[in-house]
Design an enzyme around this catalytic site. Structure first.
Site, short mmCIF file in Angstrom:
data_model
loop_
_atom_site.label_atom_id
_atom_site.label_comp_id
_atom_site.label_asym_id
_atom_site.label_seq_id
_atom_site.Cartn_x
_atom_site.Cartn_y
_atom_site.Cartn_z
CG ASP A 165 7.66 3.80 39.89
OD1 ASP A 165 8.49 2.87 39.78
OD2 ASP A 165 6.96 4.19 38.93
CB SER A 166 12.21 4.27 41.41
OG SER A 166 13.57 3.98 41.58
CB ALA A 167 14.35 6.83 37.84
CG PHE A 193 4.62 5.53 44.64
CD1 PHE A 193 3.82 5.08 45.68
CD2 PHE A 193 4.00 6.09 43.53
CE1 PHE A 193 2.43 5.17 45.62
CE2 PHE A 193 2.62 6.20 43.45
CZ PHE A 193 1.83 5.74 44.50
CG HIS A 294 13.36 0.32 45.01
ND1 HIS A 294 13.33 1.65 45.37
CD2 HIS A 294 13.41 0.31 43.66
CE1 HIS A 294 13.38 2.41 44.29
NE2 HIS A 294 13.41 1.62 43.24
#
Length: 329
Positions: A165-167, A193, A294
């Site tokens: 997810d994200s980074a 994600f 987010h």
């Protein structure tokens, strides 16, 4: 196939209240990294404990993985399904600067339960102490270790995926790129994600950066802070291993499922990446969750749409890992 064109809806009320409460605290980018880590760990660690209590897994193992600069802490989650199970390497979010195994413990437990896949969560090195490409090199070392050692903990290395997810979504898909370019290990799926895929873009390229620059959770100022700590050299911002959407070719990558949030500065780049993968012939599904922001995975036990996203991802991952390898990879 790409699906999930959104309707215009309001931010989920529970998440809106969470954003309001969070805005009473210092923003991460206004703090020293270690202080920001402690603040975020306290906030998200409590959420992880609530999710973990509800998830059903057979076994959880804390292990060490040999990395390029020393051992990497990791956590293995095994599902209540017969061995050998498929296995998914998971990279946590946090802007390459924050978070770790504990903040994502509940997410990994839920994903293990819902997908029937073993999950290996990796505590890669964080910036600014360890800037690009340290985290990515750790990710690649972890993938190679899982491929070698999966059978020893009851998993099937022939049914291997990456997720994040994200980074962590950035690390997952760039690891898939490197696996393609560096002769393996072979992957059957990538699950992303709200991923970071364009560290050189920002508001000059993606409207969602301007639309959601502040007031809905992750801010543009914090995202720039993450980028500058992870990629202190501006020359690295467009590198394909930092900005995979700028890679010269995305062909030959494993099937992808990408989940984005309507109220997220990273929404547009994640959706453009899904389109680029599909254009390159990669089987790709995209779902935008219009009422979410987010980091919504952390709140799946409070927000129905977030749990729906996690369930959909689990179903997709279960299906993808049961398919034969794509010919040519």
């Amino acid at each position: 196939m790409i699906a999930g064109k959104p309707k215009t809806v309001a931010l989920d009320p529970w998440l809106a209240e969470l954003v309001r409460l969070a805005e009473a605290q210092p923003a991460p980018h206004t703090l020293p990294p270690q202080t920001a880590r402690e603040l975020v760990a306290a906030r998200y660690g409590a959420a992880a404990e609530a999710v973990a209590a509800a998830a059903r897994v057979r076994q959880v193992l804390d292990v060490s993985i040999p990395g390029p600069a020393g051992d990497l802490p990791a956590r293995i989650y095994l599902p209540e399904t017969p061995a050998p199970c498929p296995v998914t390497l998971y990279f946590h979010g946090g802007g390459f600067v924050l978070m770790g195994l504990q903040t994502h413990d509940g997410i990994c437990r839920r994903l293990c339960e819902l997908s029937g896949s073993g999950i290996v969560s990796v505590d890669y090195r964080l910036a600014p102490e360890h800037p690009f490409p340290a985290a990515l090199n750790d990710a690649m070392a972890a993938l190679q270790w899982v491929a070698r050692e999966a059978a020893a903990f009851g998993a099937d290395p022939a049914r291997l995926a990456v997720a994040g997810d994200s980074a962590g979504g950035n690390l997952a898909t760039v690891t898939a790129l490197r696996a393609r370019d560096e002769a393996g290990p072979a992957l059957r799926a990538q699950l992303l994600f709200y991923p970071v895929v364009d560290c050189a873009g920002g508001e000059s390229v993606w409207p969602s950066w301007s639309d959601h620059a502040k007031g809905v959770g992750l801010t543009a100022d914090t995202m720039r802070w993450f980028r500058d700590l992870y990629l202190p050299s501006e020359g690295h911002w467009p590198h394909p291993h930092a900005s995979p959407i700028r890679a010269p070719g995305l062909h030959g990558l494993p099937p992808a499922h990408i989940a984005t949030a309507g109220y997220d500065i990273l929404r547009d780049e994640g959706e453009a990446y899904a389109a680029a993968l599909a254009a390159a012939g990669v089987a790709t599904t995209l779902t935008r969750y219009p009422s979410l922001n987010h980091a919504f995975l952390h709140w799946a036990d409070h927000v129905d749409a977030a749990m729906d996203a996690l369930r959909q991802a689990g179903r997709w991952l279960r299906f993808a890992l049961d398919q034969p390898p794509v010919e040519g990879r």
